[in-house]
Structure formats: C-alpha cells, structure tokens
Design an enzyme around this catalytic site. Sequence first.
Site, short mmCIF file in Angstrom:
data_model
loop_
_atom_site.label_atom_id
_atom_site.label_comp_id
_atom_site.label_asym_id
_atom_site.label_seq_id
_atom_site.Cartn_x
_atom_site.Cartn_y
_atom_site.Cartn_z
N ASP A 1 11.17 -30.46 3.19
CA ASP A 1 11.50 -31.65 2.40
C ASP A 1 10.49 -31.89 1.27
O ASP A 1 9.80 -32.90 1.25
CB ASP A 1 11.57 -32.85 3.36
CG ASP A 1 11.87 -34.16 2.64
OD1 ASP A 1 12.55 -34.13 1.61
OD2 ASP A 1 11.38 -35.20 3.11
N ASN B 1 3.73 -27.01 10.25
CA ASN B 1 4.32 -28.34 10.34
C ASN B 1 5.72 -28.26 10.93
O ASN B 1 6.58 -27.53 10.41
CB ASN B 1 4.42 -28.99 8.96
CG ASN B 1 5.04 -30.38 9.04
OD1 ASN B 1 4.44 -31.31 9.58
ND2 ASN B 1 6.25 -30.53 8.53
N GLU B 2 5.93 -28.98 11.99
CA GLU B 2 7.24 -29.15 12.62
C GLU B 2 8.00 -27.85 12.86
O GLU B 2 9.19 -27.75 12.50
CB GLU B 2 8.10 -30.13 11.82
CG GLU B 2 7.52 -31.52 11.77
CD GLU B 2 8.48 -32.55 11.19
OE1 GLU B 2 9.59 -32.17 10.78
OE2 GLU B 2 8.11 -33.73 11.15
N TYR C 1 9.58 -40.65 13.91
CA TYR C 1 10.34 -41.54 13.01
C TYR C 1 11.27 -42.48 13.77
O TYR C 1 12.38 -42.74 13.33
CB TYR C 1 11.11 -40.69 11.98
CG TYR C 1 10.18 -40.04 10.96
CD1 TYR C 1 9.78 -40.75 9.84
CD2 TYR C 1 9.69 -38.76 11.16
CE1 TYR C 1 8.91 -40.18 8.91
CE2 TYR C 1 8.82 -38.19 10.24
CZ TYR C 1 8.44 -38.90 9.12
OH TYR C 1 7.57 -38.34 8.21
N TYR D 1 14.77 -42.35 11.31
CA TYR D 1 15.83 -41.36 11.58
C TYR D 1 16.46 -41.59 12.95
O TYR D 1 17.62 -41.26 13.17
CB TYR D 1 15.29 -39.93 11.50
CG TYR D 1 14.83 -39.53 10.12
CD1 TYR D 1 15.73 -39.49 9.06
CD2 TYR D 1 13.51 -39.19 9.88
CE1 TYR D 1 15.32 -39.13 7.79
CE2 TYR D 1 13.09 -38.82 8.62
CZ TYR D 1 14.00 -38.79 7.57
OH TYR D 1 13.59 -38.43 6.31
N GLU E 1 2.54 -38.15 11.08
CA GLU E 1 3.57 -38.65 10.16
C GLU E 1 4.34 -39.75 10.86
O GLU E 1 4.75 -39.58 12.02
CB GLU E 1 4.59 -37.56 9.79
CG GLU E 1 4.13 -36.57 8.77
CD GLU E 1 5.25 -35.62 8.35
OE1 GLU E 1 6.43 -36.00 8.39
OE2 GLU E 1 4.90 -34.47 8.01
N LYS F 1 9.04 -42.48 0.95
CA LYS F 1 8.23 -43.02 2.06
C LYS F 1 6.79 -43.30 1.64
O LYS F 1 5.95 -43.63 2.47
CB LYS F 1 8.26 -42.07 3.24
CG LYS F 1 9.65 -41.97 3.87
CD LYS F 1 9.64 -41.31 5.22
CE LYS F 1 11.06 -41.07 5.71
NZ LYS F 1 11.78 -40.04 4.93
C1 BDP Z 1 9.10 -34.85 8.40
C2 BDP Z 1 8.55 -33.69 7.58
C3 BDP Z 1 8.21 -34.12 6.15
C4 BDP Z 1 9.34 -34.94 5.59
C5 BDP Z 1 9.54 -36.16 6.46
C6 BDP Z 1 10.64 -37.09 5.93
O1 BDP Z 1 7.40 -33.14 8.17
O2 BDP Z 1 7.94 -32.99 5.36
O3 BDP Z 1 9.15 -35.30 4.25
O4 BDP Z 1 9.95 -35.71 7.72
O5 BDP Z 1 11.80 -36.89 6.30
O6 BDP Z 1 9.89 -34.40 9.44
O7 BDP Z 1 10.34 -37.96 5.14
#
Ligand code: BDP
Length: 601
Positions: A175, A409-410, A467, A471, A502, A566
Amino acid sequence: MLYPQMNEKRFLTDLNGIWDFCLGGEEFEEKFMTAPIGNPEKIYVPASYNDQKADIRFRDHYGFVYYQRYFSVPKGLENNRMVIRFGAVTHNCVVYVNGKEVTRHTGGFLPFEAELDSALLKEKNLLSVAVDNRIDLSTLPVGNENNTAMFADGLPNFESVRKTVLKKKNYPNFDFFNYCGINRPVKLYTTPKEYIKDVYVDTKISGENANVKVSAELVGEGTATVSILDKQGNEIISNKEINEEFIIGNVNLWQPNNAYLYTAKITFGDDCYYQKFGVREIEITGDKFLINGRPFYFKGFGKHEDSEIHGRGIDEALNVKDIALMKWIGANSFRTSHYPYSEEMLNLCDEEGIVVIGEAPAVGLSFPEAHGELLDKLNARANHHKQVIEDMIARDKNHPCIVAWSLANEPDTAGSPDRALDYFKPLYELAHECDPQSRPVTVVVCNNDYVKDKVAPFVDLICINRYYGWYIFGGDLNAAEQAMTVEMDYFAQFGKPLMITEYGADTVAGVHNAVPNMFSEEFQVEYYNTVNSVLDKYDFVVGEQAWNFADFATIQGTLRVDGNKKGIFTRDRRPKLAAHYFRNRWSKIPDFNYKNDNKGE
Ligand code: BDP
C-alpha cells in the site's frame, strides 16, 4: 559499505541536477545507453520521475526508463581510485559510462557503487542509467501478477475491454505508490589506490567508561591507526591500532533524544576515513526492551519516504522537518516502513537521538505451496531477501540510532504457519550473524488469525499491526477495545516485549463531527484513545507507533481518497487533531520506565 565523504585524502562530488531522460518499454534498449538520447525530456535527480511531469505516462509507467548526463573529472586525480556511487535506484538498473557497462544492481532501496577504470574516462564522459520499475512475485517489494484476473472473470460482455484492462501494469502487493527512478544521490568520489574499504566501531559500556575496538577492512599493504575525537572534534585518544581494545573514560552515552557522537579517525597509508559512532547498548530481558540498561518505551510512527513532486526521492529539508515534528509531538522513534531509508536520514537520526527500527524492503510476502515457475520465482525472491538483509546491515551497522531490524512487513505468517516459520528462521539467524551488535530482530505481523502464527512468538521483539475499529469492526470502538484486549491477553503468554507498529484510521483533514464517525478528525482521536487505553494496561507493551506519520501516496482504489489518509500529519506536514492528542499524551510518557512504575523518571 562506507558512506562517501570529502576529507583531506578523499575527493567527493555529486552528480545531482537536471538530467536527460526518456521513457522506454519492456525491453532493454542499448541505444539509449551508448549514444545521447535524441530529444530528451528533462528530469531532476535524485527524485522519482513519476510526479515530475503532468503526464500520466510518467506516473503509470511500466518498464525501463533511461537517464543520461555528462560529467568531467578535474585533472590531478588520475592516481586515485574513482568510484561512482548510487544511494538507491528503484528498482533495477544498469549503468554505462562512455558506452560500456560499469555495473548493474537489483533492489531499489540500498546503495551500490562501481570503480571507474581510468582508461575508460575522457575529458567529457557520458553516463547512462537504465532503470526498470517492474515488480512481480520474484521481487521485493512484491508485485501481483494476476491482479487483472479479478477484472476479467465473470463479467458479461467483457471481452471487448479485456485487452485494455489486461495491458501489463505494476500491481503492487503493498500500500504505497510504486515511485521509481534515481531516488537517492549519485556521487563520485576518490580514494587512494590502497584504501579503507569498511569500518566497524565496537563499543561496550563498562561502568563510567566504554571499551572500544575499531575494526576495518583494508585494501593494500600495511596496518591502520585509529584516533578518537569527541563531539567538539578534540582528539581524546591517539594512535591506537586496528582491533586494539582501548578505553574511553567518563564516556558520554548516546541516549534517545540526547545523542552524543564520537568520531573514529582511521588512517591507512595515504587514506583516511572519519566514522561517527555512539556508545549505547541494546538488550532484551524478559518483556523489557532496554537501551543503556533502562526499559525504553517507543513513541512514534511508521513512516514513508514520500512527498509531493519528489515522490520517494530524497528531500533532506523534509527529513529535517519530519524530525522536528517528531520532537514537537514528543515522539522518540520510527520504523523505516517498508524499506531501508536513505543514509542521510539515518545520519540525521544519529545526530538527533531518534530511535529507529530498520526494515528490509520485504512487503507483500506470502508462502503458497509452489512448483515449477512459481517456485523459481519464490526462490529468487528468497535469495534476494537474504541479499537485502546482508546489504542493509552492512550499510547500517554503525548507526547508533538503529536498535532493531525488521525482516519484513506483514508477511502472511498465519496462512501457512510452518512454511512461514521455515522461511524466517534462517533469515532471523542471518540477521543476527551479520550484525556485529546482534541487535534484536523482529518480523512485523498482521494476522486476523494470529493464534496460528508461529513467527511472532519466535522473534526477539513481537511487532504487530492492528486495525480494530477500522478494517475490522470499522467505526465500532467498543468492539475494537474488546478485540484489542483479547489479542493482548493472548500475546501476554510469550513473556516477550511487544509493540504495536501500526494502528490507524483514514482521516480527511478538515472533516469534523461532534459525534465521531469514520474519516473525521474526531474519530481518529477517539480511535487512538480507545486502543491506547488497552495498550496502557499491559506491561509487556513496550511501544506504540501510529500509522502513519503523514498522509502518503498509494495506488488508486475505492478505499483511498487521494492517497492513504492515516497520517497524523497531512502530506504537507500540517497537524491533524490527532497530532495534538498525541502531543498531549506523549508529553506524559517518559522515554524510560513508563511501564515499570507508570511514573517514569
Ligand atoms: C497495513 C500495511 C501498511 C498500510 C496500512 C493501511 O502495513 O503498509 O498502508 O495497512 O492499510 O496493513 O493503511
């Protein structure tokens, strides 16, 4: 790899400025490398090319582009090694000088260099750089290859538009916008023929003193000597040998928000190099992350190298501003999400006492069962992953600001937990082996089915992206609070430190609502307030890094209103309401001992 410097023995210049440029296609075309480009466009280096023109062909380009410029070398340097060095070219590139290939490189976020044969150089030299921006399942970061299938399947009357839609493009499996080009400085520097190739300064705190040892990789005959300068440049130790242990008495430690840097001057024959270093120690004991023996609490952000016009290209004024805003808001740290940042940014963090988690450019990974062509691609990706970990640590090992490495990452570590663990174990060991400081190693995870994941409990520091309220359970902060509590209760069993790397909510600056709803500035504040109230209850939570420091560009989509919103700051670095919320919160959270007695120092 040493960062180039100008000193009494070394000459340095940069080749930044306006270069000639043209867009190419999927095939490498040597004609743009061996002769001047006819009717070139003008483009600035270093910066991504995508946003420098008002033209969709530049923004959405797929394949090669070509850069050119001339350079001359002043007389008097003939007896030196002449090196050309690229800070980062995204993603793959080939470099020619006067029609001959001098180097090529894979991977868009780390430096590479080539020695220029003096026989090749003339009065005026044509430098040509071909850059390929394609990403796929074999690259890091990872590109989707079959994304078009989702448009192509199941829709009636689709055949007529199929050809247009199926035209090859980059489909990032991540993203952030796939900004490409010569993103970091291009430098030309000299060393004597016999030279210092690499340096590492090893320090151990011992009471009021530090035990120090400088090692070096030397090319040529003989040995090197070392002296140490204090912050003011006074020589406080002289004439030590390489690998000889000595003591800095009454040492000034490198501390978060209170940096102190010494310089090791290494002299070898006709060469010398000045390496800055800090004295500080990192350790994980139980569920604490210790810096210089005290439990540290990370307050900060996941970031991006991202700005208007420059794209992912370096902007040092912006770096200064970002660090200033971090100080303003009371942050002490960030993660270089989702790739190694410029050396210039890390140098600045060393000076400013900002704590950094350095991340490899590995984002978008999954671990499917693979055969044939897919297996070949995944093997190529795995080899490249090893390479970038080695290169990142080789580049960054001396930075006191870096306190941990993130390998990815992820990655989808819960989808196929055993394959993911088998994949990361050797990389984890590799990172520890390559790093003379053996800094803690993490993999940043984000799994809904987190109980399946075996990687997070395996690494030194558990880092999770979460999140709830966005989400998952979007808009429902009560559910978010409960879900976060359940997850923290689960992670408590591992006895390891955990930080949230995050969490966030898209927020359109200027949208306000007395009853907080999604996308409003009030919702972003309520969101963070809710999650933070849970984090505060758990002693093993050693940090909170909001996603994201600032709004940033990404691929277009129905979930993205002109980029990812964000940010705690807008893309032009104005604070949203949440910035004031964090400023207030973090003014009450000390760098050390937050969780121990909840009072700090
Ligand atoms: C996370 C990712 C990040 C995205 C973020 C998002 O690590 O790169 O920008 O979500 O959706 O899962 O804002």
